[in-house]
Design an enzyme around this catalytic site. Sequence first.
Site, short mmCIF file in Angstrom:
data_model
loop_
_atom_site.label_atom_id
_atom_site.label_comp_id
_atom_site.label_asym_id
_atom_site.label_seq_id
_atom_site.Cartn_x
_atom_site.Cartn_y
_atom_site.Cartn_z
N HIS A 80 -2.22 -5.64 1.49
CA HIS A 80 -3.57 -6.26 1.28
C HIS A 80 -3.49 -7.73 0.77
CE1 HIS A 80 -7.60 -6.99 -0.11
NE2 HIS A 80 -7.15 -7.44 -1.26
N ASN B 144 -2.13 0.13 6.79
CA ASN B 144 -1.62 -1.34 7.21
C ASN B 144 -0.79 -1.99 6.26
OD1 ASN B 144 -3.71 -2.03 5.46
ND2 ASN B 144 -4.81 -3.43 7.02
N GLU C 265 -9.91 -9.99 -7.84
CA GLU C 265 -9.20 -8.83 -7.65
C GLU C 265 -8.05 -8.88 -8.69
OE1 GLU C 265 -7.90 -8.90 -3.51
OE2 GLU C 265 -9.83 -8.40 -2.59
N TYR D 91 -12.74 -1.12 -3.24
CA TYR D 91 -13.15 -1.18 -2.15
C TYR D 91 -14.36 -1.34 -1.85
CZ TYR D 91 -8.47 -1.85 -0.17
OH TYR D 91 -7.20 -2.31 0.26
N LYS E 56 0.91 -1.14 0.28
CA LYS E 56 -0.02 -0.04 0.05
C LYS E 56 0.92 1.39 -0.09
CE LYS E 56 -4.02 -2.17 2.10
NZ LYS E 56 -5.14 -2.12 3.28
P1 CMP Z 1 -7.32 -4.65 3.48
O1 CMP Z 1 -6.84 -5.82 3.71
O2 CMP Z 1 -6.81 -3.81 2.32
O3 CMP Z 1 -9.19 -4.61 3.23
C1 CMP Z 1 -9.83 -3.54 3.73
C2 CMP Z 1 -9.31 -2.37 4.33
O4 CMP Z 1 -9.93 -1.56 5.16
C3 CMP Z 1 -8.23 -2.95 5.34
O5 CMP Z 1 -7.24 -3.64 4.89
C4 CMP Z 1 -7.79 -1.94 6.39
O6 CMP Z 1 -6.98 -0.93 5.54
C5 CMP Z 1 -9.35 -1.06 6.21
N1 CMP Z 1 -10.04 -1.27 7.32
C6 CMP Z 1 -10.61 -2.63 7.90
N2 CMP Z 1 -11.03 -2.34 9.01
C7 CMP Z 1 -11.11 -1.06 9.18
C8 CMP Z 1 -11.35 -0.25 10.50
N3 CMP Z 1 -12.27 -0.70 11.58
N4 CMP Z 1 -10.90 1.28 10.69
C9 CMP Z 1 -10.10 1.62 9.68
N5 CMP Z 1 -9.86 0.88 8.53
C10 CMP Z 1 -10.23 -0.24 8.54
#
Ligand code: CMP
Length: 141
Positions: free
Chosen positions: A117, A114, A128, A51, A11
Site C-alpha cells: 500500500h 497486491n 495513515e 479502509y 501486506k
Molecule cells: P490499497 O492501495 O491498499 O488501497 C485500497 C485497496 O483496495 C487496494 O490497495 C486494493 O488492494 C483494493 N482494491 C481496490 N480496487 C479493487 C477492486 N476493484 N477489486 C478488488 N480490490 C480492490
Amino acid sequence: MTGKRTLTIIKPGAVERNLIGPIITKINDAGFVIKALKYTKLKKEQARAFYAVHKDKPFYNDLVKFMSSAPIVVAIIEKENAVEDFRKLIGATDPLEAEEGTIRKIFAESKTHNAIHGSDSDENAIKESDFFFSRIERFSF
Ligand code: CMP
C-alpha cells in the site's frame, strides 16, 4: 511532513511469502529512507477502520478479511515528492496493469492481494501515519 513523507504497508500475502526484505530493498534503492517501521497485525475492526473510505465498495469485505489475515509491515518513508514517487514505484492497483519493474508487477498476486500500500495524498499520508504510529514514533527522527 507534507510532501516529503508517505506511509506504506507490506501486506499479509507478501509478508507470508517472505518478501519483506526484497520489497524494502526496492524501496531503499529508489531513494526512500525509512523513518519509522513496525511489524504488526491488524484486528478485523482496525482493518475496517483503516479502509473505511471503501466501505461501500464490493471488495470491502474481502479487503478487510485479507488485511487482517496475517502480519503486516508498516513504515513511514521519506524522499522529496514522496507520495507521487512512491505510487510510481509500486505501480497500478491491479498487478496486471502495473508497469514492468514496479513492486506490484513483481510481487503482487491480484488486485486485492497486491503486496503493498502507498498513501494517495499528503493528507492521507499524515492520517495513515497517525493511525499506526504514536507522536513519539512519528517525530523522533
Ligand atoms: P490499497 O492501495 O491498499 O488501497 C485500497 C485497496 O483496495 C487496494 O490497495 C486494493 O488492494 C483494493 N482494491 C481496490 N480496487 C479493487 C477492486 N476493484 N477489486 C478488488 N480490490 C480492490
